[in-house]
Write an enzyme that holds these catalytic residues in place. Structure first.
Site, PDB file in Angstrom:
ATOM      1  N   ASP A  53      40.121  16.385  46.159  1.00 20.82           N
ATOM      2  CA  ASP A  53      39.598  17.096  44.987  1.00 20.82           C
ATOM      3  C   ASP A  53      39.557  18.592  45.263  1.00 20.82           C
ATOM      4  O   ASP A  53      39.898  19.410  44.404  1.00 20.82           O
ATOM      5  CB  ASP A  53      38.198  16.594  44.617  1.00 20.82           C
ATOM      6  N   ARG A  75      34.896  21.673  36.716  1.00 21.41           N
ATOM      7  CA  ARG A  75      34.425  23.028  36.421  1.00 21.41           C
ATOM      8  C   ARG A  75      35.554  24.042  36.623  1.00 21.41           C
ATOM      9  O   ARG A  75      35.768  24.937  35.795  1.00 21.41           O
ATOM     10  CB  ARG A  75      33.231  23.377  37.311  1.00 21.41           C
ATOM     11  N   ASP A  94      35.707   7.434  35.855  1.00 24.82           N
ATOM     12  CA  ASP A  94      34.930   6.238  35.528  1.00 24.82           C
ATOM     13  C   ASP A  94      33.505   6.688  35.230  1.00 24.82           C
ATOM     14  O   ASP A  94      32.742   6.971  36.150  1.00 24.82           O
ATOM     15  CB  ASP A  94      34.953   5.252  36.692  1.00 24.82           C
ATOM     16  N   GLY A 114      40.366  11.880  47.430  1.00 24.27           N
ATOM     17  CA  GLY A 114      39.396  12.746  46.749  1.00 24.27           C
ATOM     18  C   GLY A 114      38.166  13.075  47.579  1.00 24.27           C
ATOM     19  O   GLY A 114      37.855  14.250  47.808  1.00 24.27           O
ATOM     20  N   ASP A 170      31.972  17.060  44.266  1.00 24.54           N
ATOM     21  CA  ASP A 170      33.380  17.468  44.307  1.00 24.54           C
ATOM     22  C   ASP A 170      34.039  17.269  42.948  1.00 24.54           C
ATOM     23  O   ASP A 170      34.827  18.106  42.498  1.00 24.54           O
ATOM     24  CB  ASP A 170      34.151  16.671  45.361  1.00 24.54           C
ATOM     25  N   HIS A 208      39.640   7.580  39.559  1.00 23.82           N
ATOM     26  CA  HIS A 208      38.592   6.874  40.296  1.00 23.82           C
ATOM     27  C   HIS A 208      39.036   5.436  40.542  1.00 23.82           C
ATOM     28  O   HIS A 208      39.921   4.921  39.852  1.00 23.82           O
ATOM     29  CB  HIS A 208      37.282   6.893  39.506  1.00 23.82           C
ATOM     30  N   HIS A 210      30.948  11.346  45.978  1.00 28.57           N
ATOM     31  CA  HIS A 210      31.444  12.722  46.029  1.00 28.57           C
ATOM     32  C   HIS A 210      31.373  13.378  44.646  1.00 28.57           C
ATOM     33  O   HIS A 210      32.202  14.201  44.286  1.00 28.57           O
ATOM     34  CB  HIS A 210      32.859  12.752  46.609  1.00 28.57           C
TER      35      HIS A 210
END
Length: 129
Positions: A68, A104, A88, A63, A98, A16, A95
């Site tokens: 991502d 996940r 962060d 990203g 995402d 990030h 997003h």
């Protein structure tokens, strides 16, 4: 790092905005070990890593613009061994969906995952053996 006849491991490096400097410092510190991986990076993170460390890193989209999702697809297709994602936790991400999806998928497909400097260093140390 690993026996010479074993395949090269692939690793994605993502950070990030507020964590990009930390990522660059970590990559610089572990540059020699990371050179043994097939590296991927999202947008600015990948560009900064290439520019500041001279490592060979394949740059994906930013990203929020699909990077991502590109990494998520690599995970789902079993083309990524390690994800180092310096998140962060104190900043809202536009997003965020995402980001959650990527984490996940890494969990679902049992991909080695590090989300901060200490976990990344421990993971890298384990991969050296």
């Amino acid at each position: 790092m690993k026996p010479d006849d074993s395949p090269t491991l692939s690793m994605a490096l993502v950070a990030h905005d507020q964590m990009k400097d930390t990522m660059i410092e970590w990559v610089t510190k572990h540059r020699d070990l990371l050179a043994g991986f097939e590296l991927f990076g999202t947008g600015t993170t990948g560009g900064r890593i290439a520019e500041e460390t001279s490592l060979d890193i394949k740059r994906l989209k930013s990203g929020p613009l699909g990077g991502d999702a590109q990494i998520g697809a690599m995970i789902a297709e079993n083309r990524l061994d390690v994800l180092v994602f310096f998140t962060d936790p104190l900043s809202a991400m536009p997003h965020d969906v995402d980001v959650k999806s990527l984490l996940r998928l890494a969990t679902l497909y049992n991909t080695a995952l590090a989300i901060n400097e200490k976990s990344a260093t421990l993971l890298l140390s384990a991969l050296r053996t």
